[in-house]
Scaffold this motif. Sequence first.
Motif, PDB file in Angstrom:
ATOM      1  N   MET A   1      -4.068 -10.466 -10.427  1.00 36.28           N
ATOM      2  CA  MET A   1      -3.104  -9.618 -11.075  1.00 36.28           C
ATOM      3  C   MET A   1      -3.564  -8.043 -10.793  1.00 36.28           C
ATOM      4  O   MET A   1      -2.379  -7.393 -10.612  1.00 36.28           O
ATOM      5  N   GLY A   2      -4.664  -7.687 -10.603  1.00 37.61           N
ATOM      6  CA  GLY A   2      -5.074  -6.521 -10.554  1.00 37.61           C
ATOM      7  C   GLY A   2      -4.483  -6.041  -8.899  1.00 37.61           C
ATOM      8  O   GLY A   2      -4.263  -4.607  -8.709  1.00 37.61           O
ATOM      9  N   ASP A   3      -4.575  -6.754  -8.316  1.00 35.76           N
ATOM     10  CA  ASP A   3      -4.001  -6.403  -6.697  1.00 35.76           C
ATOM     11  C   ASP A   3      -2.408  -6.265  -6.634  1.00 35.76           C
ATOM     12  O   ASP A   3      -2.004  -5.444  -5.960  1.00 35.76           O
ATOM     13  N   VAL A   4      -1.805  -6.840  -7.643  1.00 40.46           N
ATOM     14  CA  VAL A   4      -0.240  -6.705  -7.709  1.00 40.46           C
ATOM     15  C   VAL A   4      -0.035  -5.182  -8.456  1.00 40.46           C
ATOM     16  O   VAL A   4       0.825  -4.700  -7.883  1.00 40.46           O
ATOM     17  N   LYS A   5      -0.753  -5.017  -9.196  1.00 39.16           N
ATOM     18  CA  LYS A   5      -0.498  -3.549  -9.881  1.00 39.16           C
ATOM     19  C   LYS A   5      -0.769  -2.551  -9.212  1.00 39.16           C
ATOM     20  O   LYS A   5      -0.202  -1.840  -9.011  1.00 39.16           O
ATOM     21  N   LEU A   6      -1.962  -2.768  -8.263  1.00 38.39           N
ATOM     22  CA  LEU A   6      -2.480  -1.500  -7.550  1.00 38.39           C
ATOM     23  C   LEU A   6      -1.425  -1.730  -6.351  1.00 38.39           C
ATOM     24  O   LEU A   6      -1.089  -0.308  -6.018  1.00 38.39           O
ATOM     25  N   ARG A   7      -0.778  -2.496  -5.869  1.00 39.79           N
ATOM     26  CA  ARG A   7       0.443  -2.369  -4.861  1.00 39.79           C
ATOM     27  C   ARG A   7       1.507  -1.663  -5.478  1.00 39.79           C
ATOM     28  O   ARG A   7       2.167  -1.081  -4.618  1.00 39.79           O
ATOM     29  N   GLU A   8       1.923  -2.255  -6.592  1.00 42.37           N
ATOM     30  CA  GLU A   8       2.970  -1.567  -7.140  1.00 42.37           C
ATOM     31  C   GLU A   8       2.954  -0.050  -7.577  1.00 42.37           C
ATOM     32  O   GLU A   8       3.662   0.767  -7.323  1.00 42.37           O
ATOM     33  N   ASP A   9       1.498   0.128  -7.996  1.00 39.63           N
ATOM     34  CA  ASP A   9       1.586   1.694  -8.220  1.00 39.63           C
ATOM     35  C   ASP A   9       1.381   2.326  -6.886  1.00 39.63           C
ATOM     36  O   ASP A   9       2.104   3.446  -6.910  1.00 39.63           O
ATOM     37  N   GLY A  10       0.928   1.967  -5.858  1.00 35.76           N
ATOM     38  CA  GLY A  10       0.980   2.678  -4.504  1.00 35.76           C
ATOM     39  C   GLY A  10       2.400   2.603  -4.106  1.00 35.76           C
ATOM     40  O   GLY A  10       2.653   3.629  -3.570  1.00 35.76           O
ATOM     41  N   GLY A  11       2.960   1.548  -4.203  1.00 40.30           N
ATOM     42  CA  GLY A  11       4.519   1.744  -3.781  1.00 40.30           C
ATOM     43  C   GLY A  11       5.127   2.752  -4.631  1.00 40.30           C
ATOM     44  O   GLY A  11       6.135   3.252  -3.978  1.00 40.30           O
ATOM     45  N   ALA A  12       5.033   2.835  -5.825  1.00 41.14           N
ATOM     46  CA  ALA A  12       5.751   3.852  -6.545  1.00 41.14           C
ATOM     47  C   ALA A  12       5.429   5.207  -6.283  1.00 41.14           C
ATOM     48  O   ALA A  12       6.224   5.971  -5.981  1.00 41.14           O
ATOM     49  N   GLU A  13       4.017   5.376  -5.885  1.00 44.51           N
ATOM     50  CA  GLU A  13       3.721   6.732  -5.520  1.00 44.51           C
ATOM     51  C   GLU A  13       4.214   7.025  -4.164  1.00 44.51           C
ATOM     52  O   GLU A  13       4.838   8.343  -3.827  1.00 44.51           O
ATOM     53  N   VAL A  14       4.700   6.246  -2.991  1.00 41.62           N
ATOM     54  CA  VAL A  14       5.300   6.581  -1.922  1.00 41.62           C
ATOM     55  C   VAL A  14       6.853   6.802  -2.292  1.00 41.62           C
ATOM     56  O   VAL A  14       7.167   7.464  -1.558  1.00 41.62           O
ATOM     57  N   ASP A  15       7.349   5.990  -3.107  1.00 36.65           N
ATOM     58  CA  ASP A  15       8.686   6.065  -3.580  1.00 36.65           C
ATOM     59  C   ASP A  15       8.988   7.521  -4.062  1.00 36.65           C
ATOM     60  O   ASP A  15       9.886   8.260  -3.629  1.00 36.65           O
ATOM     61  N   ILE A  16       8.058   8.310  -4.890  1.00 38.91           N
ATOM     62  CA  ILE A  16       8.067   9.458  -5.368  1.00 38.91           C
ATOM     63  C   ILE A  16       7.833  10.483  -4.054  1.00 38.91           C
ATOM     64  O   ILE A  16       8.930  11.300  -4.252  1.00 38.91           O
TER      65      ILE A  16
END
Length: 137
Positions: free
Chosen positions: A1-16
């Motif tokens: 579950m931690g890997d998924v959150k990390l990928r989502e957070d990284g993706g959100a930062e790229v989107d910003i």
Amino acid sequence: MGDVKLREDGGAEVDIWNYVFGYVKMAVAKCAIELGIADAIESHGCPRTLSELSSTLGCEPSRLYRIMRFLVHCQIFKEEPISQDSIGYALTPLSRRLVRDGEKSMAAFIMLESSPVMLVPGHSLSARVLKKREFTV
């Protein structure tokens, strides 16, 4: 579950970052139209070197190089070898849309959409949403 959150957070930062700098592609495409880069290559009929483009457009070569490097990175133009030791800039399907009098030109549309008339209202969007509308009977 931690890997998924990390990928989502990284993706959100790229989107910003993409939202923040999203205007850059439009600004550089507008610059290419204003300079007439696609028109100069189209009228020549084959790839043009930086030196040729710079001379034709009346631009400082090092500044034009930076613009062309970005446009090539975005695949708006492409680099093609002209001779053993020189590279030229050529049109792509995307840059053909920047030729002002081209058959499928979108230059006028890009110029309109990047004009202050179209962009300024977005700067006050939140104020318009917050403003209470007064109705008269």
